[in-house]
Design a protein around this motif. Sequence first.
Motif, PDB file in Angstrom:
ATOM      1  N   THR A  80       1.429   3.060 -25.708  1.00 41.68           N
ATOM      2  CA  THR A  80       1.114   4.489 -25.822  1.00 41.68           C
ATOM      3  C   THR A  80       1.447   5.230 -24.533  1.00 41.68           C
ATOM      4  O   THR A  80       2.284   6.128 -24.534  1.00 41.68           O
ATOM      5  CB  THR A  80      -0.371   4.714 -26.177  1.00 41.68           C
ATOM      6  N   THR A  81       0.818   4.858 -23.416  1.00 36.61           N
ATOM      7  CA  THR A  81       1.036   5.582 -22.159  1.00 36.61           C
ATOM      8  C   THR A  81       1.895   4.817 -21.170  1.00 36.61           C
ATOM      9  O   THR A  81       2.556   5.413 -20.327  1.00 36.61           O
ATOM     10  CB  THR A  81      -0.308   5.907 -21.476  1.00 36.61           C
ATOM     11  N   GLY A  82       1.880   3.497 -21.224  1.00 33.81           N
ATOM     12  CA  GLY A  82       2.646   2.689 -20.282  1.00 33.81           C
ATOM     13  C   GLY A  82       1.869   2.470 -18.998  1.00 33.81           C
ATOM     14  O   GLY A  82       0.780   2.992 -18.805  1.00 33.81           O
ATOM     15  N   PHE A  83       2.454   1.692 -18.106  1.00 35.76           N
ATOM     16  CA  PHE A  83       1.828   1.377 -16.823  1.00 35.76           C
ATOM     17  C   PHE A  83       2.781   1.769 -15.706  1.00 35.76           C
ATOM     18  O   PHE A  83       3.997   1.748 -15.871  1.00 35.76           O
ATOM     19  CB  PHE A  83       1.507  -0.117 -16.724  1.00 35.76           C
ATOM     20  N   GLU A  84       2.210   2.134 -14.547  1.00 37.06           N
ATOM     21  CA  GLU A  84       3.034   2.543 -13.411  1.00 37.06           C
ATOM     22  C   GLU A  84       2.429   1.991 -12.133  1.00 37.06           C
ATOM     23  O   GLU A  84       1.208   1.959 -11.975  1.00 37.06           O
ATOM     24  CB  GLU A  84       3.101   4.066 -13.338  1.00 37.06           C
ATOM     25  N   GLN A  85       3.282   1.542 -11.234  1.00 34.33           N
ATOM     26  CA  GLN A  85       2.879   1.048  -9.929  1.00 34.33           C
ATOM     27  C   GLN A  85       3.742   1.760  -8.888  1.00 34.33           C
ATOM     28  O   GLN A  85       4.950   1.903  -9.081  1.00 34.33           O
ATOM     29  CB  GLN A  85       3.104  -0.459  -9.876  1.00 34.33           C
ATOM     30  N   THR A  86       3.138   2.220  -7.807  1.00 36.00           N
ATOM     31  CA  THR A  86       3.867   2.920  -6.762  1.00 36.00           C
ATOM     32  C   THR A  86       3.821   2.104  -5.481  1.00 36.00           C
ATOM     33  O   THR A  86       2.755   1.622  -5.081  1.00 36.00           O
ATOM     34  CB  THR A  86       3.254   4.316  -6.516  1.00 36.00           C
ATOM     35  N   LEU A  87       4.982   1.956  -4.841  1.00 37.20           N
ATOM     36  CA  LEU A  87       5.095   1.249  -3.572  1.00 37.20           C
ATOM     37  C   LEU A  87       5.563   2.231  -2.509  1.00 37.20           C
ATOM     38  O   LEU A  87       6.352   3.134  -2.789  1.00 37.20           O
ATOM     39  CB  LEU A  87       6.089   0.094  -3.670  1.00 37.20           C
ATOM     40  N   ALA A 145       6.497  -5.557  -8.906  1.00 35.52           N
ATOM     41  CA  ALA A 145       5.949  -4.876  -7.728  1.00 35.52           C
ATOM     42  C   ALA A 145       5.563  -5.889  -6.658  1.00 35.52           C
ATOM     43  O   ALA A 145       5.832  -5.684  -5.463  1.00 35.52           O
ATOM     44  CB  ALA A 145       4.740  -4.029  -8.122  1.00 35.52           C
ATOM     45  N   ALA A 146       4.985  -7.006  -7.058  1.00 37.44           N
ATOM     46  CA  ALA A 146       4.611  -8.046  -6.105  1.00 37.44           C
ATOM     47  C   ALA A 146       5.843  -8.702  -5.484  1.00 37.44           C
ATOM     48  O   ALA A 146       5.855  -9.018  -4.289  1.00 37.44           O
ATOM     49  CB  ALA A 146       3.743  -9.096  -6.796  1.00 37.44           C
ATOM     50  N   VAL A 147       6.902  -8.876  -6.287  1.00 34.95           N
ATOM     51  CA  VAL A 147       8.144  -9.476  -5.776  1.00 34.95           C
ATOM     52  C   VAL A 147       8.770  -8.551  -4.730  1.00 34.95           C
ATOM     53  O   VAL A 147       9.222  -9.009  -3.675  1.00 34.95           O
ATOM     54  CB  VAL A 147       9.124  -9.751  -6.936  1.00 34.95           C
ATOM     55  N   ILE A 148       8.777  -7.244  -5.000  1.00 35.31           N
ATOM     56  CA  ILE A 148       9.351  -6.289  -4.050  1.00 35.31           C
ATOM     57  C   ILE A 148       8.508  -6.241  -2.779  1.00 35.31           C
ATOM     58  O   ILE A 148       9.030  -6.238  -1.671  1.00 35.31           O
ATOM     59  CB  ILE A 148       9.474  -4.894  -4.695  1.00 35.31           C
ATOM     60  N   ARG A 149       7.180  -6.219  -2.926  1.00 40.61           N
ATOM     61  CA  ARG A 149       6.288  -6.157  -1.759  1.00 40.61           C
ATOM     62  C   ARG A 149       6.453  -7.403  -0.894  1.00 40.61           C
ATOM     63  O   ARG A 149       6.357  -7.338   0.331  1.00 40.61           O
ATOM     64  CB  ARG A 149       4.841  -6.029  -2.216  1.00 40.61           C
ATOM     65  N   LYS A 150       6.720  -8.544  -1.517  1.00 41.63           N
ATOM     66  CA  LYS A 150       6.839  -9.799  -0.773  1.00 41.63           C
ATOM     67  C   LYS A 150       8.073  -9.845   0.125  1.00 41.63           C
ATOM     68  O   LYS A 150       8.145 -10.648   1.052  1.00 41.63           O
ATOM     69  CB  LYS A 150       6.865 -10.967  -1.759  1.00 41.63           C
ATOM     70  N   LEU A 151       9.070  -8.962  -0.134  1.00 45.26           N
ATOM     71  CA  LEU A 151      10.258  -8.924   0.714  1.00 45.26           C
ATOM     72  C   LEU A 151       9.904  -8.551   2.149  1.00 45.26           C
ATOM     73  O   LEU A 151      10.469  -9.077   3.097  1.00 45.26           O
ATOM     74  CB  LEU A 151      11.272  -7.928   0.158  1.00 45.26           C
ATOM     75  N   ARG A 152       8.994  -7.607   2.332  1.00 40.95           N
ATOM     76  CA  ARG A 152       8.514  -7.178   3.648  1.00 40.95           C
ATOM     77  C   ARG A 152       7.043  -6.800   3.528  1.00 40.95           C
ATOM     78  O   ARG A 152       6.703  -5.626   3.415  1.00 40.95           O
ATOM     79  CB  ARG A 152       9.279  -5.954   4.133  1.00 40.95           C
ATOM     80  N   PRO A 153       6.122  -7.769   3.532  1.00 40.08           N
ATOM     81  CA  PRO A 153       4.709  -7.403   3.450  1.00 40.08           C
ATOM     82  C   PRO A 153       4.286  -6.631   4.699  1.00 40.08           C
ATOM     83  O   PRO A 153       4.889  -6.793   5.770  1.00 40.08           O
ATOM     84  CB  PRO A 153       3.982  -8.738   3.364  1.00 40.08           C
ATOM     85  N   GLY A 159       1.974  -1.868  11.182  1.00 41.07           N
ATOM     86  CA  GLY A 159       1.785  -1.440   9.808  1.00 41.07           C
ATOM     87  C   GLY A 159       3.087  -1.295   9.046  1.00 41.07           C
ATOM     88  O   GLY A 159       3.106  -0.727   7.959  1.00 41.07           O
ATOM     89  N   LYS A 160       4.193  -1.809   9.611  1.00 41.04           N
ATOM     90  CA  LYS A 160       5.491  -1.692   8.947  1.00 41.04           C
ATOM     91  C   LYS A 160       5.562  -2.629   7.755  1.00 41.04           C
ATOM     92  O   LYS A 160       4.976  -3.702   7.770  1.00 41.04           O
ATOM     93  CB  LYS A 160       6.613  -2.055   9.921  1.00 41.04           C
ATOM     94  N   GLY A 161       6.295  -2.209   6.725  1.00 44.01           N
ATOM     95  CA  GLY A 161       6.500  -3.064   5.570  1.00 44.01           C
ATOM     96  C   GLY A 161       6.374  -2.279   4.280  1.00 44.01           C
ATOM     97  O   GLY A 161       6.334  -1.052   4.270  1.00 44.01           O
ATOM     98  N   ILE A 162       6.315  -2.998   3.177  1.00 47.06           N
ATOM     99  CA  ILE A 162       6.164  -2.387   1.860  1.00 47.06           C
ATOM    100  C   ILE A 162       4.724  -2.593   1.430  1.00 47.06           C
ATOM    101  O   ILE A 162       4.213  -3.714   1.455  1.00 47.06           O
ATOM    102  CB  ILE A 162       7.115  -3.047   0.832  1.00 47.06           C
ATOM    103  N   ARG A 163       4.082  -1.503   1.033  1.00 45.23           N
ATOM    104  CA  ARG A 163       2.690  -1.601   0.594  1.00 45.23           C
ATOM    105  C   ARG A 163       2.494  -0.836  -0.698  1.00 45.23           C
ATOM    106  O   ARG A 163       3.280   0.039  -1.040  1.00 45.23           O
ATOM    107  CB  ARG A 163       1.745  -1.084   1.673  1.00 45.23           C
ATOM    108  N   TYR A 164       1.435  -1.200  -1.416  1.00 44.03           N
ATOM    109  CA  TYR A 164       1.070  -0.458  -2.615  1.00 44.03           C
ATOM    110  C   TYR A 164       0.547   0.909  -2.199  1.00 44.03           C
ATOM    111  O   TYR A 164       0.008   1.062  -1.102  1.00 44.03           O
ATOM    112  CB  TYR A 164      -0.023  -1.185  -3.400  1.00 44.03           C
TER     113      TYR A 164
END
Length: 177
Positions: A80-87, A145-153, A159-164
């Motif tokens: 119906t609405t779907g899911f979204e995650q922002t990095l 989203a977890a795979v992308i975040r794991k590239l540069r936690p 505080g550099k890196g990819i975060r939710y």
Amino acid sequence: MSRIGKKTIAVPKGVTVTLNGQTVTVKGPKGEHAWTVADEVEVKQDGDELSLAPRSDTARARAMWGLSRTLVANMVTGVTTGFEQTLELVGVGYRAAMKGNALSLQLGFSHDVDIAPPTGVTFATPKQTEIKISGSDKQAVGQIAAVIRKLRPPEPYKGKGIRYAGETVRRKEGKKK
């Protein structure tokens, strides 16, 4: 007793739910999902509501009851609405861009990292430092989203890196002289 399993699942208009034995199939405007419920759980459809109940009073049946209810509810929400995650990308020179429907990331490596979206998942980059991942399958959206975040936690000193989005990174104090 499962408090989550007791809740009924409301099926909105435009969504069709089909029960075939233990297999629940949900069709809606954003796609179709099917899942086979464990044998310990019984699924009933009452008009525009779904209810799940355990067949026995074992620990596994109670565990599967809550899990099954949540997974079926997520399927209904997904179609119906779907899911979204922002990095968010934090760091000098860290950028995200779209290459066709694939995501191209510059993360301080000697090369760009290209990620192709799995089936049913789409990427969007509203800003160079923001990635929006959306789809109808909650597990697939969270996994990519977890795979992308794991590239540069996020690292704890700068505080550099990819975060939710909304994630707080605990910062450490640097060396003292």
